[in-house]
Scaffold this motif. Structure first.
Motif, PDB file in Angstrom:
ATOM      1  N   ASP A  50       0.846  -1.199   0.000  1.00 32.52           N
ATOM      2  CA  ASP A  50       0.000   0.000   0.000  1.00 32.52           C
ATOM      3  C   ASP A  50       0.882   1.250   0.000  1.00 32.52           C
ATOM      4  O   ASP A  50       1.058   1.939   1.007  1.00 32.52           O
ATOM      5  CB  ASP A  50      -0.928  -0.030   1.219  1.00 32.52           C
ATOM      6  CG  ASP A  50      -2.064   0.973   1.080  1.00 32.52           C
ATOM      7  OD1 ASP A  50      -1.975   1.856   0.205  1.00 32.52           O
ATOM      8  OD2 ASP A  50      -3.026   0.871   1.865  1.00 32.52           O
ATOM      9  N   GLU A  52       0.754   4.305  -1.281  1.00 26.28           N
ATOM     10  CA  GLU A  52       0.274   5.653  -0.955  1.00 26.28           C
ATOM     11  C   GLU A  52       0.115   5.826   0.550  1.00 26.28           C
ATOM     12  O   GLU A  52       0.556   6.807   1.129  1.00 26.28           O
ATOM     13  CB  GLU A  52      -1.059   5.945  -1.666  1.00 26.28           C
ATOM     14  CG  GLU A  52      -0.882   6.418  -3.084  1.00 26.28           C
ATOM     15  CD  GLU A  52       0.293   7.399  -3.266  1.00 26.28           C
ATOM     16  OE1 GLU A  52       1.217   7.035  -4.034  1.00 26.28           O
ATOM     17  OE2 GLU A  52       0.329   8.477  -2.644  1.00 26.28           O
ATOM     18  N   THR A  55       3.495   6.006   2.264  1.00 26.95           N
ATOM     19  CA  THR A  55       4.170   7.281   2.029  1.00 26.95           C
ATOM     20  C   THR A  55       3.633   8.327   3.003  1.00 26.95           C
ATOM     21  O   THR A  55       4.409   9.042   3.662  1.00 26.95           O
ATOM     22  CB  THR A  55       3.941   7.755   0.573  1.00 26.95           C
ATOM     23  OG1 THR A  55       4.324   6.703  -0.306  1.00 26.95           O
ATOM     24  CG2 THR A  55       4.759   8.993   0.262  1.00 26.95           C
ATOM     25  N   GLY A  56       2.328   8.391   3.114  1.00 23.00           N
ATOM     26  CA  GLY A  56       1.712   9.352   4.032  1.00 23.00           C
ATOM     27  C   GLY A  56       2.131   9.088   5.463  1.00 23.00           C
ATOM     28  O   GLY A  56       2.507  10.014   6.200  1.00 23.00           O
ATOM     29  N   ARG A  81       8.042   7.798  -4.409  1.00 21.31           N
ATOM     30  CA  ARG A  81       7.036   8.490  -3.589  1.00 21.31           C
ATOM     31  C   ARG A  81       7.648   8.974  -2.280  1.00 21.31           C
ATOM     32  O   ARG A  81       7.417  10.099  -1.857  1.00 21.31           O
ATOM     33  CB  ARG A  81       5.840   7.554  -3.308  1.00 21.31           C
ATOM     34  CG  ARG A  81       5.065   7.145  -4.528  1.00 21.31           C
ATOM     35  CD  ARG A  81       4.315   8.316  -5.167  1.00 21.31           C
ATOM     36  NE  ARG A  81       3.378   8.905  -4.230  1.00 21.31           N
ATOM     37  CZ  ARG A  81       3.228  10.208  -4.027  1.00 21.31           C
ATOM     38  NH1 ARG A  81       3.971  11.078  -4.689  1.00 21.31           N
ATOM     39  NH2 ARG A  81       2.356  10.663  -3.158  1.00 21.31           N
ATOM     40  N   LYS A  85       8.310  12.968  -0.925  1.00 25.88           N
ATOM     41  CA  LYS A  85       7.786  13.507   0.340  1.00 25.88           C
ATOM     42  C   LYS A  85       8.908  13.805   1.335  1.00 25.88           C
ATOM     43  O   LYS A  85       8.659  14.053   2.513  1.00 25.88           O
ATOM     44  CB  LYS A  85       6.805  12.498   0.975  1.00 25.88           C
ATOM     45  CG  LYS A  85       5.514  12.358   0.217  1.00 25.88           C
ATOM     46  CD  LYS A  85       4.623  13.570   0.441  1.00 25.88           C
ATOM     47  CE  LYS A  85       3.339  13.457  -0.332  1.00 25.88           C
ATOM     48  NZ  LYS A  85       2.549  14.685  -0.296  1.00 25.88           N
TER      49      LYS A  85
END
Ligand code: AMP
Ligand code: GLY
Length: 430
Positions: A50, A52, A55-56, A81, A85
């Motif tokens: 997962d 995304e 990354t968050g 990614r 960030k």
């Protein structure tokens, strides 16, 4: 320091174990960790795939270093990614990871850069593939170009077998999208060697070469697996061989990737075949090998963390040289009943204290989980036990004894890890 390890297997347990050794005060985190990893790291409830969500999470948790174990998130662009960030990550970009994710790309790059490898052709059309097979005759190796969890290469003794393999890939899509393009190549004979280099895109720090055992059965028989065991060092990997791997394979590959605008920063794994014609590349991977990492890393004396941080932060490895203990390591994989086919999960595992108290034995969990205080199997490869000794035979004995002592229903393992090296030893003594 806050470190995240992405991945859930034996390789990632070994990476965490090394990072804990190198940074005793660090906060370690791991994605959906197995039961062994969970004793070393805080659990992050997000899976390695997962990208995304991870990354968050990594950005919001101010992670200082992310280390990515498996190929799938790398091929999906996790390193791109994370970097975007502002999270320092050890692992190549998706473009550079194509060296593993597309065998067609890897072969094209090798041809262009003059890197020794098996002669090959790439096909998307079944009729063309079959005509080539008829013309060449067996033995041949038919490979799904995309990622197929180590199971996409079919070694075919005859052209009938090659015809069947190409047909199932291109027509029946047994490997799904991964098999919509196939690479058909010449069969190479020789011993295989796994050579890992930590790289900043230019410099290659070559680690101790290891030998994997891909077949499920003793004496290398039966179907291919993700790997049933490994050992290091390998006497075939003389200084000359390592030098040749560096000069003829690793450095030209890094240059070719840089020239294409996708420098490879991370761990470049060259799977080599030592043929009568010199060394040739079988495949490249964009990450540490599993179970080779569980044998190589415990022998690394110098800091793993420092190398990974340097690369992740975009620095240079120039002037660094990893150092290794003069000892041997043998890793034996304990697998579930039925592996590499279908296997049950949820069987209770017992690890006796004779194993856990032995300072020369390291138990790296792979497919395990803890439930209501019980340790249970949760994968095909359940654990990898590494024995360390002053000789290969001693290390193999420790690994084998520990593998025999750990109990779960349906357990199977190879008792002959390192057999090629031991046979060489015997021949040298005779
Ligand atoms: P790969 O998925 O390319 O790593 O291949 C898996 C395994 O298949 C290798 O580790 C080898 O044992 C075998 N193999 C792959 N390509 C060849 C080849 N050209 N000649 C002989 N064996 C091969
Ligand atoms: N042990 C082989 C691999 O990691 O691909």
């Amino acid at each position: 320091m806050r470190i995240l390890v992405v991945g859930t297997g034996g390789r990632e347990h070994a990476l965490l174990w090394m990072l804990r050794r190198d940074a005793p005060g660090a906060e370690l985190y791991a994605t959906q960790p197995n039961a062994g990893m969970a004793t070393l790291a805080h659990a992050v409830p997000i899976g390695p795939g997962d990208v995304e969500a991870l990354t968050g999470w990594a950005a919001s948790q101010r992670i200082d270093l992310a280390v990515v174990g498996p190929e799938a998130p790398l091929a999906a662009g996790i390193a791109d990614r994370f970097r975007h960030k502002g999270v320092a990550v050890f692992g190549p970009t998706a473009e550079a990871a194509r060296i593993e994710a597309s065998k067609a790309f890897a072969k094209e790059l090798m041809a262009e850069a003059g890197i020794p490898t098996a002669e090959h052709r790439t096909f998307t059309d079944l009729e063309e593939a079959l005509a080539f097979i008829r013309e060449r005759g067996g033995p041949l190796v038919v490979k799904a170009s995309g990622l197929a969890a180590g199971k996409g290469a079919v070694v075919c003794a005859t052209s009938d077998e090659a015809t069947a393999a190409a047909s199932t890939m291109l027509r029946d899509r047994t490997f799904g999208e991964a098999g919509k393009e196939v690479v058909i190549e010449e069969f190479m004979e020789g011993e295989e060697l796994s050579v890992f280099a930590v790289t900043d895109g230019e410099e290659a720090l070559v680690l101790l070469p290891a030998q994997d055992h891909k077949r499920v059965g003793e004496a290398d028989t039966g179907p291919n697996t993700g790997g049933m065991g490994a050992y290091a060092p390998v006497s075939l990997a003389t200084e000359t061989v390592v030098q040749e791997a560096r000069e003829r394979v690793l450095l030209p590959t890094l240059r070719a990737l840089s020239d294409r605008g996708c420098p490879f920063k991370g761990l470049l794994y060259a799977g080599l075949m030592l043929t009568g014609d010199g060394l040739k590349v079988v495949e490249f991977n964009c990450r540490f090998g599993d179970p080779e990492a569980q044998a190589i890393l415990p022998l690394l004396e110098s800091s793993l963390l420092e190398m990974l941080v340097e690369v992740a932060e975009g620095g240079s490895l120039k002037g660094r040289e990893p150092s290794f203990r003069t000892a041997a390591a043998v890793t034996t994989v304990l697998a579930s009943e039925g592996y590499p086919g279908d296997y049950p999960k949820g069987r209770e595992i017992e690890i006796p204290t004779t194993v856990t108290d032995n300072p020369d034995v390291l138990v790296f969990h792979a497919g395990t989980k803890r439930s209501d205080g019980h340790l249970l199997t949760a994968g095909g490869r359940v654990m990898a036990v590494t024995g360390i000794g002053s000789t290969l035979a001693e290390a193999a004995g420790k690994s084998r004894d520990a593998a025999a002592a750990i109990r779960f229903e349906g357990k199977h393992f190879r008792k002959d890890i390192g057999w090629r090296e031991m046979a060489r030893d015997e021949r040298n003594k005779a």
